[in-house]
Design an enzyme around this catalytic site. Structure first.
Site, PDB file in Angstrom:
ATOM      1  N   LYS A   1      -3.162   0.075  22.098  1.00 20.14           N
ATOM      2  CA  LYS A   1      -3.985   1.240  22.373  1.00 20.14           C
ATOM      3  C   LYS A   1      -3.923   1.564  23.864  1.00 20.14           C
ATOM      4  O   LYS A   1      -3.884   0.652  24.695  1.00 20.14           O
ATOM      5  CB  LYS A   1      -5.442   0.967  21.981  1.00 20.14           C
ATOM      6  CG  LYS A   1      -5.621   0.759  20.480  1.00 20.14           C
ATOM      7  CD  LYS A   1      -7.028   0.333  20.149  1.00 20.14           C
ATOM      8  CE  LYS A   1      -7.131   0.020  18.660  1.00 20.14           C
ATOM      9  NZ  LYS A   1      -8.418  -0.632  18.314  1.00 20.14           N
TER      10      LYS A   1
ATOM     11  N   GLU B   1       0.850  -1.200   0.000  1.00 19.94           N
ATOM     12  CA  GLU B   1       0.000   0.000   0.000  1.00 19.94           C
ATOM     13  C   GLU B   1       0.881   1.244   0.000  1.00 19.94           C
ATOM     14  O   GLU B   1       2.008   1.208   0.498  1.00 19.94           O
ATOM     15  CB  GLU B   1      -0.870   0.055   1.276  1.00 19.94           C
ATOM     16  CG  GLU B   1      -1.970  -0.967   1.338  1.00 19.94           C
ATOM     17  CD  GLU B   1      -2.779  -0.889   2.633  1.00 19.94           C
ATOM     18  OE1 GLU B   1      -2.427  -0.090   3.523  1.00 19.94           O
ATOM     19  OE2 GLU B   1      -3.758  -1.640   2.739  1.00 19.94           O
ATOM     20  N   LYS B   2       0.319   2.334  -0.484  1.00 22.44           N
ATOM     21  CA  LYS B   2       1.002   3.611  -0.300  1.00 22.44           C
ATOM     22  C   LYS B   2       1.005   3.903   1.195  1.00 22.44           C
ATOM     23  O   LYS B   2       0.036   3.610   1.892  1.00 22.44           O
ATOM     24  CB  LYS B   2       0.264   4.717  -1.062  1.00 22.44           C
ATOM     25  CG  LYS B   2       1.033   6.019  -1.056  1.00 22.44           C
ATOM     26  CD  LYS B   2       0.434   7.037  -2.023  1.00 22.44           C
ATOM     27  CE  LYS B   2       1.175   8.364  -1.934  1.00 22.44           C
ATOM     28  NZ  LYS B   2       2.596   8.271  -2.348  1.00 22.44           N
TER      29      LYS B   2
ATOM     30  N   VAL C   1     -12.033  -4.259  23.191  1.00 23.35           N
ATOM     31  CA  VAL C   1     -11.757  -3.704  24.525  1.00 23.35           C
ATOM     32  C   VAL C   1     -12.501  -2.375  24.704  1.00 23.35           C
ATOM     33  O   VAL C   1     -13.097  -2.118  25.747  1.00 23.35           O
ATOM     34  CB  VAL C   1     -10.232  -3.480  24.702  1.00 23.35           C
ATOM     35  CG1 VAL C   1      -9.936  -2.764  26.014  1.00 23.35           C
ATOM     36  CG2 VAL C   1      -9.468  -4.787  24.596  1.00 23.35           C
TER      37      VAL C   1
ATOM     38  N   ASN D   1     -12.262  -6.094  12.472  1.00 23.95           N
ATOM     39  CA  ASN D   1     -12.162  -6.938  13.667  1.00 23.95           C
ATOM     40  C   ASN D   1     -13.492  -7.640  13.866  1.00 23.95           C
ATOM     41  O   ASN D   1     -14.525  -6.993  14.008  1.00 23.95           O
ATOM     42  CB  ASN D   1     -11.838  -6.097  14.903  1.00 23.95           C
ATOM     43  CG  ASN D   1     -10.505  -5.388  14.737  1.00 23.95           C
ATOM     44  OD1 ASN D   1      -9.548  -5.966  14.221  1.00 23.95           O
ATOM     45  ND2 ASN D   1     -10.442  -4.147  15.124  1.00 23.95           N
TER      46      ASN D   1
ATOM     47  N   GLU E   1      -8.577  -2.722   8.350  1.00 24.32           N
ATOM     48  CA  GLU E   1      -8.833  -4.110   8.758  1.00 24.32           C
ATOM     49  C   GLU E   1     -10.245  -4.179   9.315  1.00 24.32           C
ATOM     50  O   GLU E   1     -10.798  -3.167   9.731  1.00 24.32           O
ATOM     51  CB  GLU E   1      -7.863  -4.549   9.868  1.00 24.32           C
ATOM     52  CG  GLU E   1      -6.431  -4.718   9.407  1.00 24.32           C
ATOM     53  CD  GLU E   1      -5.464  -5.032  10.552  1.00 24.32           C
ATOM     54  OE1 GLU E   1      -5.901  -5.455  11.631  1.00 24.32           O
ATOM     55  OE2 GLU E   1      -4.263  -4.818  10.329  1.00 24.32           O
TER      56      GLU E   1
ATOM     57  N   ARG F   1      -7.156   2.927  29.431  1.00 21.67           N
ATOM     58  CA  ARG F   1      -6.792   1.545  29.774  1.00 21.67           C
ATOM     59  C   ARG F   1      -5.812   1.580  30.936  1.00 21.67           C
ATOM     60  O   ARG F   1      -4.720   2.144  30.829  1.00 21.67           O
ATOM     61  CB  ARG F   1      -6.130   0.845  28.586  1.00 21.67           C
ATOM     62  CG  ARG F   1      -7.069   0.661  27.424  1.00 21.67           C
ATOM     63  CD  ARG F   1      -6.476  -0.311  26.428  1.00 21.67           C
ATOM     64  NE  ARG F   1      -7.278  -0.379  25.234  1.00 21.67           N
ATOM     65  CZ  ARG F   1      -7.158  -1.322  24.304  1.00 21.67           C
ATOM     66  NH1 ARG F   1      -6.242  -2.271  24.446  1.00 21.67           N
ATOM     67  NH2 ARG F   1      -7.933  -1.319  23.237  1.00 21.67           N
TER      68      ARG F   1
ATOM     69  N   ARG G   1     -14.885  -9.223  16.267  1.00 24.99           N
ATOM     70  CA  ARG G   1     -15.107  -9.521  17.693  1.00 24.99           C
ATOM     71  C   ARG G   1     -15.603  -8.256  18.377  1.00 24.99           C
ATOM     72  O   ARG G   1     -15.629  -7.198  17.774  1.00 24.99           O
ATOM     73  CB  ARG G   1     -13.770  -9.928  18.330  1.00 24.99           C
ATOM     74  CG  ARG G   1     -12.740  -8.812  18.212  1.00 24.99           C
ATOM     75  CD  ARG G   1     -11.529  -8.977  19.088  1.00 24.99           C
ATOM     76  NE  ARG G   1     -10.772  -7.749  19.141  1.00 24.99           N
ATOM     77  CZ  ARG G   1      -9.889  -7.337  18.243  1.00 24.99           C
ATOM     78  NH1 ARG G   1      -9.646  -8.073  17.180  1.00 24.99           N
ATOM     79  NH2 ARG G   1      -9.255  -6.182  18.391  1.00 24.99           N
TER      80      ARG G   1
ATOM     81  N   GLU H   1     -11.941  -0.857  10.734  1.00 23.97           N
ATOM     82  CA  GLU H   1     -10.895   0.135  11.020  1.00 23.97           C
ATOM     83  C   GLU H   1     -10.555   0.920   9.758  1.00 23.97           C
ATOM     84  O   GLU H   1     -10.371   0.324   8.703  1.00 23.97           O
ATOM     85  CB  GLU H   1      -9.603  -0.558  11.468  1.00 23.97           C
ATOM     86  CG  GLU H   1      -9.700  -1.372  12.735  1.00 23.97           C
ATOM     87  CD  GLU H   1      -8.346  -1.987  13.101  1.00 23.97           C
ATOM     88  OE1 GLU H   1      -8.248  -2.494  14.215  1.00 23.97           O
ATOM     89  OE2 GLU H   1      -7.396  -1.970  12.276  1.00 23.97           O
TER      90      GLU H   1
HETATM   91  C1  MV4 Z   1      -0.904   1.818   7.506  1.00 19.89           C
HETATM   92  C2  MV4 Z   1      -0.254   2.999   7.920  1.00 19.89           C
HETATM   93  C3  MV4 Z   1       0.041   3.939   6.959  1.00 19.89           C
HETATM   94  N1  MV4 Z   1      -0.228   3.695   5.658  1.00 19.89           N
HETATM   95  N2  MV4 Z   1      -1.180   1.639   6.201  1.00 19.89           N
HETATM   96  C4  MV4 Z   1      -0.858  -0.361  11.754  1.00 19.89           C
HETATM   97  C5  MV4 Z   1      -1.701  -1.469  12.239  1.00 19.89           C
HETATM   98  C6  MV4 Z   1      -2.361  -2.052  11.063  1.00 19.89           C
HETATM   99  N3  MV4 Z   1      -3.750  -2.193  11.332  1.00 19.89           N
HETATM  100  C7  MV4 Z   1      -2.116  -1.117   9.952  1.00 19.89           C
HETATM  101  N4  MV4 Z   1      -1.282  -0.060  10.471  1.00 19.89           N
HETATM  102  C8  MV4 Z   1      -0.939   0.984   9.693  1.00 19.89           C
HETATM  103  N5  MV4 Z   1      -1.237   0.861   8.364  1.00 19.89           N
HETATM  104  C9  MV4 Z   1      -0.829   2.546   5.310  1.00 19.89           C
HETATM  105  N6  MV4 Z   1      -1.089   2.323   4.024  1.00 19.89           N
HETATM  106  C10 MV4 Z   1       0.012   3.171   9.271  1.00 19.89           C
HETATM  107  C11 MV4 Z   1      -0.295   2.153  10.164  1.00 19.89           C
HETATM  108  C12 MV4 Z   1       0.059   2.410  11.529  1.00 19.89           C
HETATM  109  C13 MV4 Z   1      -0.897   2.620  12.512  1.00 19.89           C
HETATM  110  C14 MV4 Z   1      -2.252   2.532  12.233  1.00 19.89           C
HETATM  111  C15 MV4 Z   1      -3.183   2.715  13.205  1.00 19.89           C
HETATM  112  C16 MV4 Z   1      -2.781   3.015  14.494  1.00 19.89           C
HETATM  113  C17 MV4 Z   1      -1.443   3.078  14.821  1.00 19.89           C
HETATM  114  C18 MV4 Z   1      -0.485   2.895  13.826  1.00 19.89           C
HETATM  115  C19 MV4 Z   1       0.849   2.966  14.158  1.00 19.89           C
HETATM  116  C20 MV4 Z   1       1.784   2.781  13.177  1.00 19.89           C
HETATM  117  C21 MV4 Z   1       1.390   2.481  11.878  1.00 19.89           C
END
Ligand code: MV4
Length: 448
Positions: free
Chosen positions: A237, A200-201, A295, A290, A288, A339, A292, A275
């Site tokens: 979190k 992904e970008k 929390v 989830n 993504e 939390r 379920r 998300e």
């Molecule tokens: C990303 C991103 C930036 N760009 N995808 C982190 C957990 C996983 N669910 C996907 N994540 C991320 N995906 C793209 N294309 C940055 C993150 C990310 C992040 C996302 C949500 C909350 C905290 C984070 C911490 C670091 C990176």
């Protein structure tokens, strides 16, 4: 309606589910490891069954023992809570094979969303916005390079079997694409036994905003507004709030519509969360799903008045959800969840198991505590370090923050280190009070 359910979990979430069941006249069966023998949820349940020793692998993750406990006690359904077996499709299938209702989505939904590349493809097909990048798994470096050139650097390589931040690699310079691609595949193979990756970008300094959804067997699908979970440390979190300080009503509606498209596309049932990454220009992208209860579900309950666990129990019983006619939901007031972990924020958040010598709960207007703790309780080193959740509600964000401060000061826990002082210092930050919360907040503002 269900008459008796088994709760395949421990701690605060086990107690939360039992409380919902009791309000609905449903009997509860607790399962517990020897380490949890003397905890509150075990006493609170109508019946309790020991399923093994302290190690989760030998107790809370033992599918046959849990199924046997349900059959032996005459439970009709199993609530998995979060963690442990909550997103294990084999467990959902084992329930079905033994005529037990899994209180959650169908096993196929868990599988489809558990594979992140497949989830992404599904979303691209049904019109949910995704970050520009590959369509599903990328098999070769050449293919990865084509996608990276197309969307532009920096890019992020993600493991299909990963999620929650595991197995991700940023590539800022095309010269490193090949080595990072190979490394990501090797890492994913080692960690998950599955080397599939996608691309992904990279979205810079995004916010993490997620939509809580409910869907039943009658075609009712509702979005219970969003939660902002941008405040994380190393993908853990620490504090969540609803509504997001970054969403206007129009973006909230659009995100809710996108989330419900996703729910419809996989014929989802039960409670779930979609998300999204929120970019600085207001655009958002599927990250993504989830499958379920999470929390942080209480913040959504506080601003909507919906009891998410009770809705899950109704839906699993084959009844319609009770809140469908209240949709579309708009947030009422503002809620923040803190939390409280048995961790030492002064020492890199290292876990601090031990015995609770003093435990005094906060109370008063707008305060809710979810905890299984009591004076004399022992925090075991075997499980995650969450010991309590403090959820505060106020008519607006400023009132929620003021109540948060007040309640964190009232909350007295002694005998172990906790994250309470850390939360108090977050609430003192100008950036937090101004709603400027990004995924790098804790690094940049807190130096942690
Ligand atoms: C990303 C991103 C930036 N760009 N995808 C982190 C957990 C996983 N669910 C996907 N994540 C991320 N995906 C793209 N294309 C940055 C993150 C990310 C992040 C996302 C949500 C909350 C905290 C984070 C911490 C670091 C990176």
């Amino acid at each position: 309606m269900l008459k008796k359910i088994l709760i395949a979990n421990r701690g605060e979430i086990a107690l939360r589910i039992m409380r919902a069941a009791r309000e609905m006249g449903i009997k509860t069966v607790a399962v517990y490891s020897t380490a949890d023998k003397d905890t509150l949820p075990v006493r609170y349940a109508d019946e309790a069954v020991c399923i093994g020793p302290a190690q989760a692998q030998k107790s809370y993750l033992q599918i046959p023992s849990i199924i046997a406990a349900a059959k032996n006690t005459g439970a009709q359904a199993i609530h998995p809570g979060y963690g442990f077996l909550a997103e294990n499709a084999d467990f959902a299938r084992a329930c079905a094979d033994n005529d037990l209702i899994f209180i959650g989505p169908a096993a196929d939904c868990i599988d489809r969303m558990g594979d992140k590349a497949s989830a992404r493809s599904t979303m691209m097909t049904c019109g949910v916005p995704t970050v520009p990048g590959s369509d599903g798994v990328v098999d070769t470096v050449d293919e990865a390079r084509r996608f990276a050139d197309e969307v532009g650097y920096p890019v992020l390589i993600k493991a299909s079997a990963g999620g929650g931040g595991k197995g991700m690699r940023e590539v800022h310079d095309p010269a490193n694409l090949e080595s990072e691609f190979m490394a990501a595949r090797a890492e994913a193979t080692a960690a998950f036994g599955n080397g599939d990756v996608y691309l992904e970008k990279l979205v810079l300094r995004p916010r993490h905003v997620e939509i809580q959804v409910l869907a039943d067997d009658f075609g009712n699908r509702v979005a219970l507004c969003e939660r902002d979970c941008s405040l994380q440390r190393r993908h853990q979190k620490l504090l969540e709030e609803a509504p997001s300080p970054a969403l206007d009503e129009e973006t909230r509606r659009a995100m809710g519509v996108a989330a419900l498209k996703a729910v419809r596309a996989v014929d989802y049932r039960s409670a779930g969360t979609i998300e999204f990454l929120l970019d600085h220009d207001g655009s958002f992208y599927f990250m993504e799903m989830n499958t379920r209860v999470q929390v942080e579900h209480p913040v959504s309950e506080c601003i909507t008045g919906v009891d998410i666990i009770k809705e899950q129990l109704r839906i699993a019983s084959g009844e319609p959800m009770s809140c469908a006619d209240r949709a579309p939901f708009s947030p009422y007031g503002h809620a923040i969840e803190f939390r409280i972990n048995a961790e030492d924020p002064e020492h890199d958040f290292r876990p601090c198991p031990g015995t609770i010598t003093r435990f005094e709960l906060p109370a008063g207007p707008g305060v809710r505590v979810e905890s299984y703790l009591e004076p004399g309780a022992c925090i075991s080193p075997y499980y995650d370090s969450l010991v309590a959740k403090l959820i505060v509600w106020g008519i607006d964000r400023d009132e929620a923050i003021a109540r948060g401060k007040r309640a964190l000061h009232e909350f007295k826990i002694e005998g172990i280190k906790t994250t309470i002082p850390f939360h108090l210092s977050v609430l003192e930050k100008k950036a937090f009070c101004a709603g400027k919360v990004y995924t790098d907040f804790i690094e940049t503002e807190m130096g942690a």
